[in-house]
Design a protein around this motif. Structure first.
Motif, PDB file in Angstrom:
ATOM      1  N   THR A 238      15.848 -27.870 -10.015  1.00 26.60           N
ATOM      2  CA  THR A 238      14.744 -27.621 -10.941  1.00 26.60           C
ATOM      3  C   THR A 238      14.512 -28.884 -11.760  1.00 26.60           C
ATOM      4  OG1 THR A 238      15.274 -25.270 -11.128  1.00 26.60           O
ATOM      5  CG2 THR A 238      13.889 -26.228 -12.856  1.00 26.60           C
ATOM      6  N   VAL A 239      13.284 -29.363 -11.773  1.00 26.50           N
ATOM      7  CA  VAL A 239      12.924 -30.541 -12.559  1.00 26.50           C
ATOM      8  C   VAL A 239      11.966 -30.093 -13.641  1.00 26.50           C
ATOM      9  CG1 VAL A 239      11.902 -32.838 -12.536  1.00 26.50           C
ATOM     10  CG2 VAL A 239      13.209 -32.032 -10.549  1.00 26.50           C
ATOM     11  N   LYS A 240      12.415 -30.181 -14.886  1.00 26.46           N
ATOM     12  CA  LYS A 240      11.574 -29.813 -16.025  1.00 26.46           C
ATOM     13  C   LYS A 240      11.005 -31.084 -16.656  1.00 26.46           C
ATOM     14  CE  LYS A 240      13.385 -25.311 -17.444  1.00 26.46           C
ATOM     15  NZ  LYS A 240      12.070 -24.655 -17.364  1.00 26.46           N
ATOM     16  N   VAL A 241       9.709 -31.107 -16.854  1.00 21.88           N
ATOM     17  CA  VAL A 241       9.050 -32.270 -17.439  1.00 21.88           C
ATOM     18  C   VAL A 241       9.087 -32.125 -18.954  1.00 21.88           C
ATOM     19  CG1 VAL A 241       6.930 -33.616 -17.544  1.00 21.88           C
ATOM     20  CG2 VAL A 241       7.580 -32.446 -15.415  1.00 21.88           C
ATOM     21  N   LEU A 242       9.890 -32.967 -19.592  1.00 25.96           N
ATOM     22  CA  LEU A 242      10.084 -32.901 -21.039  1.00 25.96           C
ATOM     23  C   LEU A 242      10.003 -34.323 -21.602  1.00 25.96           C
ATOM     24  CD1 LEU A 242      13.134 -30.449 -20.947  1.00 25.96           C
ATOM     25  CD2 LEU A 242      10.811 -29.866 -21.678  1.00 25.96           C
ATOM     26  N   GLN A 243       8.842 -34.693 -22.111  1.00 26.23           N
ATOM     27  CA  GLN A 243       8.662 -36.039 -22.644  1.00 26.23           C
ATOM     28  C   GLN A 243       9.371 -36.229 -23.977  1.00 26.23           C
ATOM     29  OE1 GLN A 243       4.478 -36.871 -22.845  1.00 26.23           O
ATOM     30  NE2 GLN A 243       4.193 -36.862 -20.622  1.00 26.23           N
TER      31      GLN A 243
END
Length: 520
Positions: A238-243
């Motif tokens: 799972t790749v969560k995009v969290l800037q």
């Protein structure tokens, strides 16, 4: 070479000793073996669910459009690359191609593919499929195309042999095959609309479209029929995009992810019984890229004295301490401190001295000049520091807000003379070419001069890296002296991992699942 020093007490630079790289690849006949996988042991290790934070979402999953950086976490899990890089040493290793060999002139490269590979559709991975992918990427405008510019043709000579011919030797090509240009897809489906969002690849995972929220969260499931399945210790990714680093930290503590970079000041808040912290002092270089080095639109930037003044105006140690919590190293070089080109002594070239910088600007006759520069999500934190640095030497920065999806196009638009960038290390052969080479992505105006032409000419005509190393080192010194860019710091990273997962990246930090291993 010019060296700027002050009479004030010299600051001690916290410089990481350069790690000695293994002998360069014998490029005229390269083949390799995968390094022992972290999962190899007497007893099999139970597969884990890996959930990792990334700062950016893939712009596309189309092999012709993929972008490197942390977008690789997603696309490289779906699309195999022809070659790989060892996370520990940075050396090239086999990927979909198990062997590779150049001719003596470096104008022909023969790749030997593995037997038995299949795409997730069940179709076999053949030399025809690889040739079709590479030719399509070369013909398709996008982020990959320019990196295949030297390719003249790609031919399958049998089911497992691909022969690539070049107009001239390209020193970066092999390293590129471990990144976007080396991504391969199923030609039977590549022209379908799904390719941009759910491509058919030969990688270790497939995208779970039902659970994926594009731009936010990507869920992937392991392929049990993958050719290297035994060395993929994760059943899901799972790749969560969290800037936002705070959001990433909160997700880590909440158990939503089990791998993320963590700011140094927050590390102590993590339970050491639950998380393993692995530091790496140099994973990327943060620098101010001088785009208009020839002074075509902003004549001041074409003046070496102004470029040197900009380098003198930046308090690198202050930036490292104040903005990066001392996680990293100061630098005036673009190249990796782990590589063979790096020269520690060059970091003394521009000691912080805004007064000397101001004198140079006045001497050049450009006091009061204003430069437009894109304001992106990467530059927000450092903008006040750079604005003050320019003010200290009699120059002005005008920041122009640019949306994240337009950041790269803004750098290449010709509207700006400067651009703040963070560049992950690629390879010794590519780290300078990417930003300084006439066809480099970081040199949108294709600036060159007789010295650059001479040095790149030597590099581009020397197939063996060791033989070309003196030219690379001279090029590095020339770039620093001419101040074509203003490097600031090598950015370090603290990787926090939980659930029996460890981080293994050092000399190479390409964002693939190979950065992680299972330990229990």
């Amino acid at each position: 070479m010019s060296t700027f020093r002050t009479d004030r007490r010299a600051r001690r630079l916290a410089v990481l000793p350069a790690a000695a790289l293994a002998a360069a690849l014998a490029i005229t006949g390269c083949a390799g073996s995968p390094s022992p996988a972290a999962t190899d042991s007497a007893a099999p290790i139970e597969e884990k669910d890996l959930a990792v934070a990334a700062v950016s979402a893939p712009n596309s999953l189309d092999p012709a459009q993929v972008v490197d950086g942390q977008q690789m976490f997603v696309w490289s899990s779906i699309l195999d690359t022809l070659l790989r890089k060892s996370p520990e040493t940075g050396e090239l290793e086999p990927g979909a191609a198990e062997a590779w060999e150049y001719n003596e002139e470096g104008t022909e490269l023969t790749l030997t593919l593995r037997e038995g590979m299949t795409f997730s559709s069940g179709d076999p991975v053949t030399a025809d499929a690889v040739a079709a992918t590479l030719l399509r990427s070369k013909a398709t405008p996008g982020s990959v195309q320019s990196r295949l510019a030297a390719v003249e043709d790609v031919v399958a000579t049998d089911d497992l042999t691909v022969v690539i011919t070049f107009s001239h030797f390209d020193p970066q090509f092999l390293d590129n095959l471990a990144q976007g240009p080396g991504a391969i897809g199923d030609p039977a489906t590549m022209d379908e609309e799904r390719t941009a969002t759910d491509p058919v690849g030969s990688g270790p995972f497939t995208l779970d479209v039902a659970k994926t929220v594009p731009g936010s969260s990507y869920v992937l499931t392991k392929r049990d029929d993958y050719w290297d399945a035994e060395n993929v210790p994760f059943k899901t990714l799972t790749v969560k995009v969290l800037q936002d680093p705070t959001a990433s930290f909160n997700a880590l503590q909440a158990g939503e992810i089990n791998a993320a970079t963590v700011q140094s000041q927050l590390v102590a808040q993590l339970n050491p019984d639950q998380f393993t912290i692995t530091p790496n002092e140099a994973v990327a270089v943060a620098y101010l890229n001088i785009l208009d080095r020839g002074g075509e639109t902003w004549p001041a930037l074409g003046d070496k004295r102004v470029r040197q003044a900009i380098n003198l105006a930046i308090d690198r140690e202050g930036v490292l301490k104040g903005l990066f919590s001392d996680m990293g190293l100061v630098t005036t070089q673009l190249v990796s401190p782990y590589g063979a080109i790096y020269d520690e002594s060059l970091n003394e070239t521009y000691e912080y001295d805004p007064e000397a910088g101001k004198e140079l600007v006045e001497e050049a006759g450009y006091a009061g000049e204003t430069f437009k520069i894109p304001s992106t999500f990467l530059s927000t934190t450092i903008e006040p520091v750079l604005t003050q640095a320019f003010s200290d030497i009699g120059l002005t920065l005008e920041w122009v807000a640019v949306p994240p999806q337009q950041a790269q196009s803004a750098a290449r638009s010709g509207e700006y003379g400067l651009y703040y960038q963070i560049l992950g290390f690629n390879s010794d052969s590519a780290d300078l070419a990417t930003t300084i080479g006439p066809a480099g992505f970081g040199n949108p105006r294709a600036y060159t001069d007789p010295t650059l032409d001479k040095l790149f000419g030597e590099i581009d005509s020397t197939v063996d890296f060791e033989a070309a190393l003196p030219a690379y080192q001279e090029l590095n010194e020339y770039v620093v002296d001419e101040a074509f860019v203003a490097p600031i710091v090598y950015m370090g990273a603290n990787w926090a991992t939980g659930d029996g997962i460890t981080y293994a990246g050092k000399a190479n930090t390409l964002s693939t699942i190979r950065l992680f291993a299972v330990t229990e």
